[in-house]
Design a protein around this motif. Structure first.
Motif, PDB file in Angstrom:
ATOM      1  N   MET A 122       0.842  -1.180   0.000  1.00 23.73           N
ATOM      2  CA  MET A 122       0.000   0.000   0.000  1.00 23.73           C
ATOM      3  C   MET A 122       0.885   1.240   0.000  1.00 23.73           C
ATOM      4  N   LYS A 123       0.500   2.262  -0.736  1.00 28.70           N
ATOM      5  CA  LYS A 123       1.228   3.528  -0.763  1.00 28.70           C
ATOM      6  C   LYS A 123       0.609   4.460   0.284  1.00 28.70           C
ATOM      7  N   ILE A 124       1.453   4.905   1.225  1.00 30.54           N
ATOM      8  CA  ILE A 124       0.975   5.738   2.332  1.00 30.54           C
ATOM      9  C   ILE A 124       1.761   7.038   2.356  1.00 30.54           C
ATOM     10  N   SER A 125       1.037   8.144   2.388  1.00 36.49           N
ATOM     11  CA  SER A 125       1.642   9.469   2.487  1.00 36.49           C
ATOM     12  C   SER A 125       1.352  10.033   3.868  1.00 36.49           C
ATOM     13  N   LEU A 126       2.382  10.563   4.522  1.00 36.54           N
ATOM     14  CA  LEU A 126       2.217  11.211   5.818  1.00 36.54           C
ATOM     15  C   LEU A 126       2.556  12.683   5.665  1.00 36.54           C
ATOM     16  N   CYS A 127       1.601  13.552   5.941  1.00 37.61           N
ATOM     17  CA  CYS A 127       1.760  14.998   5.746  1.00 37.61           C
ATOM     18  C   CYS A 127       1.627  15.703   7.088  1.00 37.61           C
ATOM     19  N   THR A 128       2.633  16.502   7.426  1.00 34.59           N
ATOM     20  CA  THR A 128       2.575  17.231   8.688  1.00 34.59           C
ATOM     21  C   THR A 128       3.303  18.559   8.555  1.00 34.59           C
ATOM     22  N   ILE A 129       3.051  19.421   9.511  1.00 38.83           N
ATOM     23  CA  ILE A 129       3.685  20.736   9.524  1.00 38.83           C
ATOM     24  C   ILE A 129       3.749  21.181  10.980  1.00 38.83           C
ATOM     25  N   GLY A 130       4.757  21.962  11.312  1.00 35.75           N
ATOM     26  CA  GLY A 130       4.868  22.450  12.680  1.00 35.75           C
ATOM     27  C   GLY A 130       6.280  22.323  13.206  1.00 35.75           C
ATOM     28  N   VAL A 146       6.481  16.805  13.818  1.00 35.83           N
ATOM     29  CA  VAL A 146       7.027  16.071  12.677  1.00 35.83           C
ATOM     30  C   VAL A 146       7.598  14.715  13.081  1.00 35.83           C
ATOM     31  N   LEU A 147       8.350  14.665  14.166  1.00 38.13           N
ATOM     32  CA  LEU A 147       9.028  13.427  14.556  1.00 38.13           C
ATOM     33  C   LEU A 147       8.083  12.232  14.721  1.00 38.13           C
ATOM     34  N   PRO A 148       6.923  12.385  15.366  1.00 41.63           N
ATOM     35  CA  PRO A 148       6.019  11.222  15.465  1.00 41.63           C
ATOM     36  C   PRO A 148       5.585  10.684  14.097  1.00 41.63           C
ATOM     37  N   PHE A 149       5.436  11.563  13.105  1.00 39.16           N
ATOM     38  CA  PHE A 149       5.072  11.122  11.758  1.00 39.16           C
ATOM     39  C   PHE A 149       6.221  10.354  11.112  1.00 39.16           C
ATOM     40  N   LEU A 150       7.455  10.777  11.377  1.00 41.75           N
ATOM     41  CA  LEU A 150       8.613  10.064  10.829  1.00 41.75           C
ATOM     42  C   LEU A 150       8.750   8.687  11.468  1.00 41.75           C
ATOM     43  N   VAL A 151       8.494   8.607  12.762  1.00 42.88           N
ATOM     44  CA  VAL A 151       8.536   7.309  13.453  1.00 42.88           C
ATOM     45  C   VAL A 151       7.461   6.386  12.884  1.00 42.88           C
TER      46      VAL A 151
END
Length: 197
Positions: free
Chosen positions: A1-9, A14-19
């Motif tokens: 599955m292709k999953i995109s994670l988008c965040t700002i701040g 950001v770090l929780p999205f990278l984890v």
């Protein structure tokens, strides 16, 4: 599955999205994360495929630099926002839209404003909160206003004020929406929600 994670701040946004991106990739998904260019090295250090949006987002997080950008004259703040802040918002929305079109699932921080174009593919969207700032509850007041003594009776309504903060960025949202044939009025969509708790 292709999953995109988008965040700002900030790094805390950001770090929780990278984890999460790294964990999803280890489970065999094709994952890309997207945020400001200032986090590209952090993403590389944890082995995440990263798509930065253009613009000097670091200057927006630096309070002293932001004060210099906006100046002290209230009559010039609007112009300075248009020159310095709005282009970054628009470039982030362009990048998040491209990443969302690529993905099968989009996990996004509400501050990323994916809701602006999310009605095109609501079945893809999953909101992810590090702090539950936009989900109304009577248990506590909106964390955005944590420094204020909000009485119990006003805890749930305090979340409407957080949503009203969208009006401060309506100009770049309208410009982006006009370019892409989207509704001009931004609103938070009802989508599944993931909490980092």
């Amino acid at each position: 599955m292709k999953i995109s994670l988008c965040t700002i701040g900030s790094t805390g946004d950001v770090l929780p999205f990278l984890v999460l991106a790294r964990a999803l990739a280890r489970r065999g998904h094709e994952v890309r994360a997207s945020s400001a260019g200032m986090y590209a090295d952090l993403a590389a250090s944890v082995g995440v495929d990263y798509r930065p949006f253009p613009g000097d987002y670091a200057a927006l997080l630096d309070q002293d630099a932001m004060k210099r950008v906006l100046g002290k004259n209230p009559f010039t703040i609007g112009r300075r926002l248009r020159e310095s802040v709005y282009p970054i918002i628009e470039s982030s929305l362009e990048t998040f839209l491209q990443e969302s079109e690529w993905a099968d699932v989009v996990v996004y921080h509400p501050k990323a404003l994916v809701d602006v174009f999310g009605a095109r593919f609501p079945e893809k969207l999953v909101k992810a909160y590090v702090v539950p700032a936009f989900t109304p509850t009577r248990a506590f007041a909106c964390p955005v206003f944590s420094g204020l003594p909000i009485p119990r009776l006003l805890r749930r309504p305090s979340y409407r004020l957080a949503t009203a903060l969208l009006s401060t960025v309506k100009a770049p949202i309208r410009a982006f929406a006009a370019r892409h044939g989207l509704p001009r009025r931004a609103r938070f969509l009802e989508s599944p929600t993931l909490y980092g708790i």
